[in-house]
Every structure is written in C-alpha cells, then in structure tokens.
Design a protein around this motif. Structure first.
Motif, PDB file in Angstrom:
ATOM      1  N   ARG A   8       0.711  -1.208   0.009  1.00 16.34           N
ATOM      2  CA  ARG A   8       0.041  -0.026  -0.046  1.00 16.34           C
ATOM      3  C   ARG A   8       0.791   1.346   0.215  1.00 16.34           C
ATOM      4  NH1 ARG A   8      -2.698  -0.994   5.060  1.00 16.34           N
ATOM      5  NH2 ARG A   8      -2.086  -2.905   5.060  1.00 16.34           N
ATOM      6  N   ARG A   9       2.238   1.236   0.640  1.00 10.69           N
ATOM      7  CA  ARG A   9       2.882   2.457   0.383  1.00 10.69           C
ATOM      8  C   ARG A   9       3.201   2.937  -1.009  1.00 10.69           C
ATOM      9  NH1 ARG A   9       8.228  -0.008   2.885  1.00 10.69           N
ATOM     10  NH2 ARG A   9       7.678  -1.589   1.380  1.00 10.69           N
ATOM     11  N   PHE A  10       2.797   2.251  -2.025  1.00  8.21           N
ATOM     12  CA  PHE A  10       3.090   2.397  -3.467  1.00  8.21           C
ATOM     13  C   PHE A  10       1.728   3.249  -4.148  1.00  8.21           C
ATOM     14  CE2 PHE A  10       6.596  -0.209  -2.858  1.00  8.21           C
ATOM     15  CZ  PHE A  10       7.738   0.561  -2.920  1.00  8.21           C
ATOM     16  N   ASP A  11       0.558   2.880  -3.355  1.00 11.52           N
ATOM     17  CA  ASP A  11      -0.776   3.110  -3.963  1.00 11.52           C
ATOM     18  C   ASP A  11      -0.719   4.594  -4.691  1.00 11.52           C
ATOM     19  OD1 ASP A  11      -1.586   0.782  -3.421  1.00 11.52           O
ATOM     20  OD2 ASP A  11      -2.761   1.258  -1.745  1.00 11.52           O
ATOM     21  N   GLU A  12      -0.356   5.616  -3.857  1.00 17.64           N
ATOM     22  CA  GLU A  12      -0.337   7.075  -4.212  1.00 17.64           C
ATOM     23  C   GLU A  12       0.284   7.296  -5.369  1.00 17.64           C
ATOM     24  OE1 GLU A  12       0.723  11.551  -2.656  1.00 17.64           O
ATOM     25  OE2 GLU A  12       0.303   9.852  -1.191  1.00 17.64           O
ATOM     26  N   MET A  13       1.557   6.596  -5.375  1.00 14.38           N
ATOM     27  CA  MET A  13       2.564   6.738  -6.396  1.00 14.38           C
ATOM     28  C   MET A  13       2.072   6.171  -7.991  1.00 14.38           C
ATOM     29  SD  MET A  13       6.282   6.797  -4.966  1.00 14.38           S
ATOM     30  CE  MET A  13       6.346   6.562  -3.289  1.00 14.38           C
ATOM     31  N   ARG A  14       1.466   4.881  -7.972  1.00 13.63           N
ATOM     32  CA  ARG A  14       0.997   4.461  -9.111  1.00 13.63           C
ATOM     33  C   ARG A  14      -0.099   5.167 -10.066  1.00 13.63           C
ATOM     34  NH1 ARG A  14       0.024  -0.546  -5.622  1.00 13.63           N
ATOM     35  NH2 ARG A  14       1.939  -1.853  -5.768  1.00 13.63           N
ATOM     36  N   ASN A  16       0.134   8.337 -10.191  1.00 13.67           N
ATOM     37  CA  ASN A  16       0.792   9.516 -10.951  1.00 13.67           C
ATOM     38  C   ASN A  16       2.464   8.968 -11.469  1.00 13.67           C
ATOM     39  OD1 ASN A  16       2.525  11.715 -11.367  1.00 13.67           O
ATOM     40  ND2 ASN A  16       1.509  12.966 -10.008  1.00 13.67           N
ATOM     41  N   LEU A  17       2.246   8.686 -12.607  1.00 15.85           N
ATOM     42  CA  LEU A  17       3.679   8.231 -13.443  1.00 15.85           C
ATOM     43  C   LEU A  17       4.804   8.967 -12.944  1.00 15.85           C
ATOM     44  CD1 LEU A  17       4.504   6.164 -15.251  1.00 15.85           C
ATOM     45  CD2 LEU A  17       4.164   7.618 -17.320  1.00 15.85           C
ATOM     46  N   GLY A  18       4.468  10.448 -13.010  1.00 15.83           N
ATOM     47  CA  GLY A  18       5.893  11.449 -12.875  1.00 15.83           C
ATOM     48  C   GLY A  18       6.397  10.852 -11.289  1.00 15.83           C
ATOM     49  N   LYS A  19       5.664  10.809 -10.327  1.00 20.53           N
ATOM     50  CA  LYS A  19       5.985  10.539  -8.989  1.00 20.53           C
ATOM     51  C   LYS A  19       6.684   9.234  -8.920  1.00 20.53           C
ATOM     52  CE  LYS A  19       2.934  13.005  -5.812  1.00 20.53           C
ATOM     53  NZ  LYS A  19       1.791  12.923  -4.671  1.00 20.53           N
ATOM     54  N   LEU A  20       6.035   8.023  -9.593  1.00 25.65           N
ATOM     55  CA  LEU A  20       6.674   6.828  -9.659  1.00 25.65           C
ATOM     56  C   LEU A  20       7.931   6.905 -10.247  1.00 25.65           C
ATOM     57  CD1 LEU A  20       6.059   3.972  -8.778  1.00 25.65           C
ATOM     58  CD2 LEU A  20       4.932   3.653 -11.116  1.00 25.65           C
ATOM     59  N   ALA A  21       7.995   7.469 -11.246  1.00 22.93           N
ATOM     60  CA  ALA A  21       9.339   7.768 -12.079  1.00 22.93           C
ATOM     61  C   ALA A  21      10.525   8.303 -11.109  1.00 22.93           C
ATOM     62  CB  ALA A  21       9.264   8.270 -13.386  1.00 22.93           C
ATOM     63  N   ILE A  22      10.097   9.462 -10.497  1.00 18.95           N
ATOM     64  CA  ILE A  22      11.149  10.348  -9.655  1.00 18.95           C
ATOM     65  C   ILE A  22      11.356   9.324  -8.536  1.00 18.95           C
ATOM     66  CG2 ILE A  22      11.312  11.941  -8.130  1.00 18.95           C
ATOM     67  CD1 ILE A  22       9.777  13.649 -10.155  1.00 18.95           C
ATOM     68  N   PHE A  23      10.502   8.583  -8.085  1.00 18.54           N
ATOM     69  CA  PHE A  23      10.707   7.368  -7.084  1.00 18.54           C
ATOM     70  C   PHE A  23      11.704   6.488  -7.436  1.00 18.54           C
ATOM     71  CE2 PHE A  23       9.802   3.601  -4.736  1.00 18.54           C
ATOM     72  CZ  PHE A  23       9.885   3.650  -3.549  1.00 18.54           C
TER      73      PHE A  23
END
Length: 105
Positions: A8-14, A16-23
C-alpha cells in the motif's frame, strides 16, 4: 508482499507516473552512489591480503543481516496472529527499536 498481495505504500505513486518515475530514479541513483566505492575497489589491480579490519567488517555484516532477518520474521509472525490485528509490533527486536532492520543495516 506474497502474503498480502500488495504494498500500500505505493498506491499513491501508482496513480501518478511522474511521482513513480522520480521515486524509482532516486532509488537507482542512490544504489549507484552507495555501490560506487565497491565498484572502484573491484576495478583496482591491487590484491591486498585479508586483515583484521576485514574480518571485523564481515562479522559486523553477519550480525546486521541476522538482525534484519530475525526482525522481519518476528514482525511477520506478529502480523499473522489474529489477536494482534491493529496493534503495534512490540516483540523481539521490535520491542527495542522501531526499525530494527535499519539498525541491522
């Protein structure tokens, strides 16, 4: 993750592609930075002998990995117990440190 099916820690990032890429880029840069000294040493032609400090380092690494593995197993056992649902893990290494696996590292 295999038991729960998601992290669930990645739910918010999934979403938003930009946030996921930066992560993921940040993680890749961090791993490269941390591993750079080992890469430089391994690229050297020197062949130094094993010294006491090497043995001390191996022992410290072994203790740290053991603490991480034991702490993770203790937390998994705690979380799998129905009577602990919603409770804070306070057994084993988790009783003494909020994040014993970071302590192991």
């Amino acid at each position: 993750i295999l038991n729960w099916g998601e992290d669930r820690r990645f739910d918010e990032m999934r979403s938003n592609l930009g946030k996921l890429a930066i992560f993921w880029i940040f993680q890749a840069v961090w791993v490269w930075t941390v591993s750079l000294p080992v890469t430089v040493v391994n690229a050297s032609d020197r062949d130094p002998s094993v010294q006491a400090v090497d043995v001390i380092g191996w022992i410290m690494w072994s203790v740290g990995v053991s603490i991480e593995a034991i702490a993770d197993q203790q937390k998994l056992s705690f979380k799998n117990s129905p009577e602990n649902r919603g409770k804070w893990c306070n057994v084993g290494f988790w009783k003494y440190s909020r994040h014993p696996n970071y302590f192991g590292e």
